[in-house]
Design an enzyme around this catalytic site. Sequence first.
Site, PDB file in Angstrom:
ATOM      1  N   ASP A  67       0.817  -1.212   0.000  1.00 13.72           N
ATOM      2  CA  ASP A  67       0.000   0.000   0.000  1.00 13.72           C
ATOM      3  C   ASP A  67       0.856   1.269   0.000  1.00 13.72           C
ATOM      4  O   ASP A  67       2.068   1.221   0.204  1.00 13.72           O
ATOM      5  CB  ASP A  67      -0.945   0.010   1.212  1.00 13.72           C
ATOM      6  CG  ASP A  67      -0.266  -0.467   2.487  1.00 13.72           C
ATOM      7  OD1 ASP A  67       0.968  -0.275   2.614  1.00 13.72           O
ATOM      8  OD2 ASP A  67      -0.937  -1.030   3.358  1.00 13.72           O
ATOM      9  N   ASN A 133      -7.166  -3.514  14.398  1.00 10.27           N
ATOM     10  CA  ASN A 133      -8.571  -3.776  14.052  1.00 10.27           C
ATOM     11  C   ASN A 133      -8.696  -4.924  13.047  1.00 10.27           C
ATOM     12  O   ASN A 133      -9.767  -5.166  12.504  1.00 10.27           O
ATOM     13  CB  ASN A 133      -9.241  -2.509  13.507  1.00 10.27           C
ATOM     14  CG  ASN A 133      -8.609  -2.032  12.202  1.00 10.27           C
ATOM     15  OD1 ASN A 133      -7.682  -2.645  11.690  1.00 10.27           O
ATOM     16  ND2 ASN A 133      -9.119  -0.930  11.664  1.00 10.27           N
ATOM     17  N   HIS A 135      -6.979  -5.185  10.159  1.00  6.27           N
ATOM     18  CA  HIS A 135      -6.715  -4.888   8.749  1.00  6.27           C
ATOM     19  C   HIS A 135      -5.411  -5.535   8.285  1.00  6.27           C
ATOM     20  O   HIS A 135      -4.482  -5.746   9.069  1.00  6.27           O
ATOM     21  CB  HIS A 135      -6.739  -3.375   8.455  1.00  6.27           C
ATOM     22  CG  HIS A 135      -5.562  -2.586   8.927  1.00  6.27           C
ATOM     23  ND1 HIS A 135      -5.686  -1.412   9.628  1.00  6.27           N
ATOM     24  CD2 HIS A 135      -4.228  -2.761   8.781  1.00  6.27           C
ATOM     25  CE1 HIS A 135      -4.489  -0.914   9.878  1.00  6.27           C
ATOM     26  NE2 HIS A 135      -3.592  -1.717   9.375  1.00  6.27           N
ATOM     27  N   GLU A 140      -9.590  -2.370   5.496  1.00  8.34           N
ATOM     28  CA  GLU A 140     -10.185  -2.130   6.815  1.00  8.34           C
ATOM     29  C   GLU A 140     -11.388  -3.052   7.034  1.00  8.34           C
ATOM     30  O   GLU A 140     -11.903  -3.640   6.083  1.00  8.34           O
ATOM     31  CB  GLU A 140     -10.626  -0.659   6.903  1.00  8.34           C
ATOM     32  CG  GLU A 140      -9.492   0.356   6.720  1.00  8.34           C
ATOM     33  CD  GLU A 140      -8.578   0.474   7.940  1.00  8.34           C
ATOM     34  OE1 GLU A 140      -8.564  -0.439   8.792  1.00  8.34           O
ATOM     35  OE2 GLU A 140      -7.859   1.495   8.030  1.00  8.34           O
TER      36      GLU A 140
END
Length: 249
Positions: A67, A133, A135, A140
Amino acid sequence: MKIVICESVDEAAHAAAEVIIAQVAKNSASRLGLATGSTVEPIYKEVVNLGRLRNISFRAVTTFNLDEYVSVAKEDSYRATMEKLLFSHLDFVSKNTNIPNGASHNLLEEAGRYERLIQAGGIDLQLLGIGRNGHIGFNEPGTPFERSTHVAKLAKATREANTKFFGHSSVMPREAITIGLKTIMSALEIVVVAFGSEKASIVAQAFEGQVVEDVPASVLQRHPRVTVILDRSAAGELQHISRSVSFRA
Ligand code: GLP
């Protein structure tokens, strides 16, 4: 899914670095999927150490980072981070080190270009960290498993966690280009690494819980060749430790 629990971060970083080095030693033209974040920093340090020690060449290796932030200052970009942590220390060839262009005027087109570049030869070994979380990359919670490379809106929790990487003069971006969960799942082999007690809960949910889009990393349970490398703290909430093996058994 193989889970490797190491005594320390150093040992875990060494174990992950050994997998990367072994891949390049086996195939000097390997296509590696790379990650950023604090977890992979000691791993890259060890890849540099082992690579130099064993005289491993990365000249023919092609890399694809997961990313890149959209509209970020050059010095805060993942490109700059990768150069600093890894590429500049070994004989990587710059045209073979791919990272999405978060400065592109047409982000959708850039996402499509990046996906095609990956799929043109695939990824042999994908290195992953995991967000608190759940990801992976910047996929996400709630991201469909079928997504390929796309522009992602960063979750509040992610922005809070990653603010530490930005100096006070620069602003944490709200968007990133990330390869998708489908892209990640198309890699031939995957190594996921997590350190520290703050990852213990999500590690247990992702690798022992249900496979659900609210926990993006849980999709990895469906991949045939995944190794999860943890230190003791990150493994702290796993319930089925008997299925796990220690790196130095
Ligand atoms: C970041 C990256 C992920 C990384 C994860 C964990 O935001 N986009 O690729 O694996 O979040 O980061 P850290 O290792 O700093 O906990």
